[in-house]
Design an enzyme around this catalytic site. Structure first.
Site, PDB file in Angstrom:
ATOM      1  N   GLY A   1      35.271  37.165  47.690  1.00 55.43           N
ATOM      2  CA  GLY A   1      36.678  37.206  47.328  1.00 55.43           C
ATOM      3  C   GLY A   1      37.235  35.896  46.804  1.00 55.43           C
ATOM      4  N   ILE A   2      36.400  34.849  46.653  1.00 54.43           N
ATOM      5  CA  ILE A   2      36.891  33.550  46.197  1.00 54.43           C
ATOM      6  C   ILE A   2      37.191  33.552  44.703  1.00 54.43           C
ATOM      7  CG2 ILE A   2      34.638  32.564  45.675  1.00 54.43           C
ATOM      8  CD1 ILE A   2      37.549  30.734  47.414  1.00 54.43           C
ATOM      9  N   GLY A   3      36.581  34.516  43.950  1.00 56.88           N
ATOM     10  CA  GLY A   3      36.866  34.609  42.523  1.00 56.88           C
ATOM     11  C   GLY A   3      35.699  34.259  41.624  1.00 56.88           C
ATOM     12  N   LYS A   4      34.472  34.428  42.102  1.00 57.43           N
ATOM     13  CA  LYS A   4      33.293  34.087  41.288  1.00 57.43           C
ATOM     14  C   LYS A   4      33.217  34.949  40.029  1.00 57.43           C
ATOM     15  CE  LYS A   4      30.592  34.975  44.785  1.00 57.43           C
ATOM     16  NZ  LYS A   4      31.639  35.183  45.800  1.00 57.43           N
ATOM     17  N   SER A   5      33.410  36.263  40.187  1.00 50.17           N
ATOM     18  CA  SER A   5      33.310  37.162  39.034  1.00 50.17           C
ATOM     19  C   SER A   5      34.425  36.903  38.034  1.00 50.17           C
ATOM     20  CB  SER A   5      33.350  38.618  39.506  1.00 50.17           C
ATOM     21  OG  SER A   5      32.229  38.924  40.312  1.00 50.17           O
TER      22      SER A   5
ATOM     23  N   HIS B   1      23.701  35.826  46.198  1.00 55.05           N
ATOM     24  CA  HIS B   1      25.022  36.396  45.948  1.00 55.05           C
ATOM     25  C   HIS B   1      25.821  35.394  45.131  1.00 55.05           C
ATOM     26  CE1 HIS B   1      28.665  38.618  46.314  1.00 55.05           C
ATOM     27  NE2 HIS B   1      29.255  37.733  47.090  1.00 55.05           N
TER      28      HIS B   1
ATOM     29  N   ASP C   1      27.193  39.135  40.786  1.00 51.88           N
ATOM     30  CA  ASP C   1      27.124  39.674  42.150  1.00 51.88           C
ATOM     31  C   ASP C   1      25.751  39.447  42.777  1.00 51.88           C
ATOM     32  OD1 ASP C   1      28.251  40.915  44.432  1.00 51.88           O
ATOM     33  OD2 ASP C   1      27.206  42.764  43.918  1.00 51.88           O
TER      34      ASP C   1
ATOM     35  N   GLU D   1      31.969  43.620  38.680  1.00 51.96           N
ATOM     36  CA  GLU D   1      32.995  44.267  39.503  1.00 51.96           C
ATOM     37  C   GLU D   1      34.137  43.277  39.714  1.00 51.96           C
ATOM     38  OE1 GLU D   1      33.788  45.916  44.040  1.00 51.96           O
ATOM     39  OE2 GLU D   1      31.755  45.345  43.417  1.00 51.96           O
TER      40      GLU D   1
ATOM     41  N   GLY E   1      29.822  31.155  46.475  1.00 50.65           N
ATOM     42  CA  GLY E   1      31.011  30.967  47.295  1.00 50.65           C
ATOM     43  C   GLY E   1      31.244  32.186  48.171  1.00 50.65           C
TER      44      GLY E   1
ATOM     45  N   ARG F   1      35.320  11.725  44.812  1.00 50.12           N
ATOM     46  CA  ARG F   1      36.179  11.455  43.661  1.00 50.12           C
ATOM     47  C   ARG F   1      35.412  10.794  42.512  1.00 50.12           C
ATOM     48  NH1 ARG F   1      41.646  11.615  45.282  1.00 50.12           N
ATOM     49  NH2 ARG F   1      42.248  10.305  43.524  1.00 50.12           N
TER      50      ARG F   1
END
Length: 339
Positions: A171-175, A153, A192, A217, A168, A258
């Protein structure tokens, strides 16, 4: 990290499918010598067999379930036998449930032996391709068909030639990140659902599914056809997966690297890939960071590691710590350049 990953592998393919793909996809000229039902004959593994010993009568270790190849050696052996001996030798093969027999380098069988194979229901094919070359091509094709695969995924994008898998939580914003990268000139492989295939011990290839292809999507927007919207230059059908970027919500209580001195990895089908854990606080430009990750991976491929270079500079400064009272400028003299 998101949905559960499913691992799968083909158990068999039909001879009809294999021959058609060798013709159309691999580009090997191959034609049938007889007419039998190809759909009922199954290939179950990528290994091939040259049945020289079986023709000579030794069948104790005959791997009959593999595709059988008859090259110059087998052809000349049969041609030196009498008709009765040829029949006996060829029947040593035909009494087993062989998937198919392929003659290489244009070797031919006479009509009598072709009839024996037809009566036994064994498909016969011939190709003008040299034996070794054909074995390499067929083994590579079958190796791909029976390779271990896993559904992931995430989004797979070609960023500066680097296959970057973005994963991730839902809904984290991959697309959205993938779409932004495409808009900036990079190429979408899959969104997706990514199908990862282990081609070799350390090589992972990724592609989309036949259903979704290059649709995306986007929540609140709906489906986006990347190929129709951005053109053929914005997509790829396959790409090697080389680095994984895991997007996750920013946690102020978590300690993030870091300097990048300690490398994390992400396991896919037993292959350990470099992993970048990328926290997402409000206002962070994730697209630019993904581009930097891609370029940084390129630098490492060419032997330059920023973390190692900085570590060497730091170690050198520590060795000279008594010679300076504080941090020095990065340039010794400004040369009246006051811009």
């Amino acid at each position: 990290m998101g949905r559960q990953r499913k691992t799968f592998k083909k158990e068999s393919i039909t001879v009809a499918f294999a021959i058609e793909q060798m013709r159309q996809t691999v580009g090997v000229p191959i034609r049938p010598l007889n007419s039998v039902d190809l759909e009922s004959h199954l290939i179950t593994e990528s290994s091939l067999n040259r049945p020289g010993l079986a023709l000579a009568g030794y069948v104790e270790l005959f791997t009959h379930h593999r595709v059988q190849l008859l090259g110059n050696t087998e052809g000349r052996y049969l041609s030196h036998l009498s008709e009765d001996e040829q029949t006996t030798a060829f029947n040593n093969l035909l009494k087993f449930p062989i998937p198919c027999i392929i003659l290489t380098e244009g070797n031919e069988l006479d009509e009598r032996m072709i009839g024996l194979a037809t009566n036994a229901g064994i498909p016969l094919f011939v190709t003008p391709t040299p034996t070794i070359q054909f074995m390499v091509q067929l083994r590579d094709f079958l190796g791909d068909q029976f390779a271990l695969q896993q559904s992931l995924h995430g989004s797979l994008i070609d960023v500066y030639g680097i296959g970057m898998l973005i994963v991730g939580t839902a809904g984290i914003g991959k697309s959205e990140v993938a779409l932004d990268l495409v808009e900036r000139g990079h190429r979408l492989v899959a969104d997706d659902v990514v199908i990862a295939t282990r081609k070799e011990e350390k090589v992972l290839m990724g592609s989309g599914t036949d259903l979704v292809q290059h649709f995306m999507e986007i929540r609140g927007l709906g489906l986006v056809d990347v190929r129709a919207m951005f053109g053929i230059r914005a997509i790829r059908f396959q790409k090697r997966i080389e680095v994984v970027v895991n997007l996750h919500p920013w946690d102020p209580n978590e300690e993030y690297t870091r300097l990048g001195m300690a490398e994390e990895t992400y396991d896919i089908l037993g292959v350990e890939l470099p992993l970048v854990m990328l926290p997402i606080p409000p206002g962070k430009n994730v697209t630019v960071l993904c581009e930097v990750i891609g370029m940084n991976h390129l630098l490492r491929n060419y032997g330059y590691d920023p973390a190692e270079v900085f570590s060497e500079r730091l170690a050198e400064r520590i060795r000279k710590k008594g010679s300076s009272s504080g941090p020095s400028r990065g340039i010794e003299y400004f040369e009246h350049d006051y811009e």
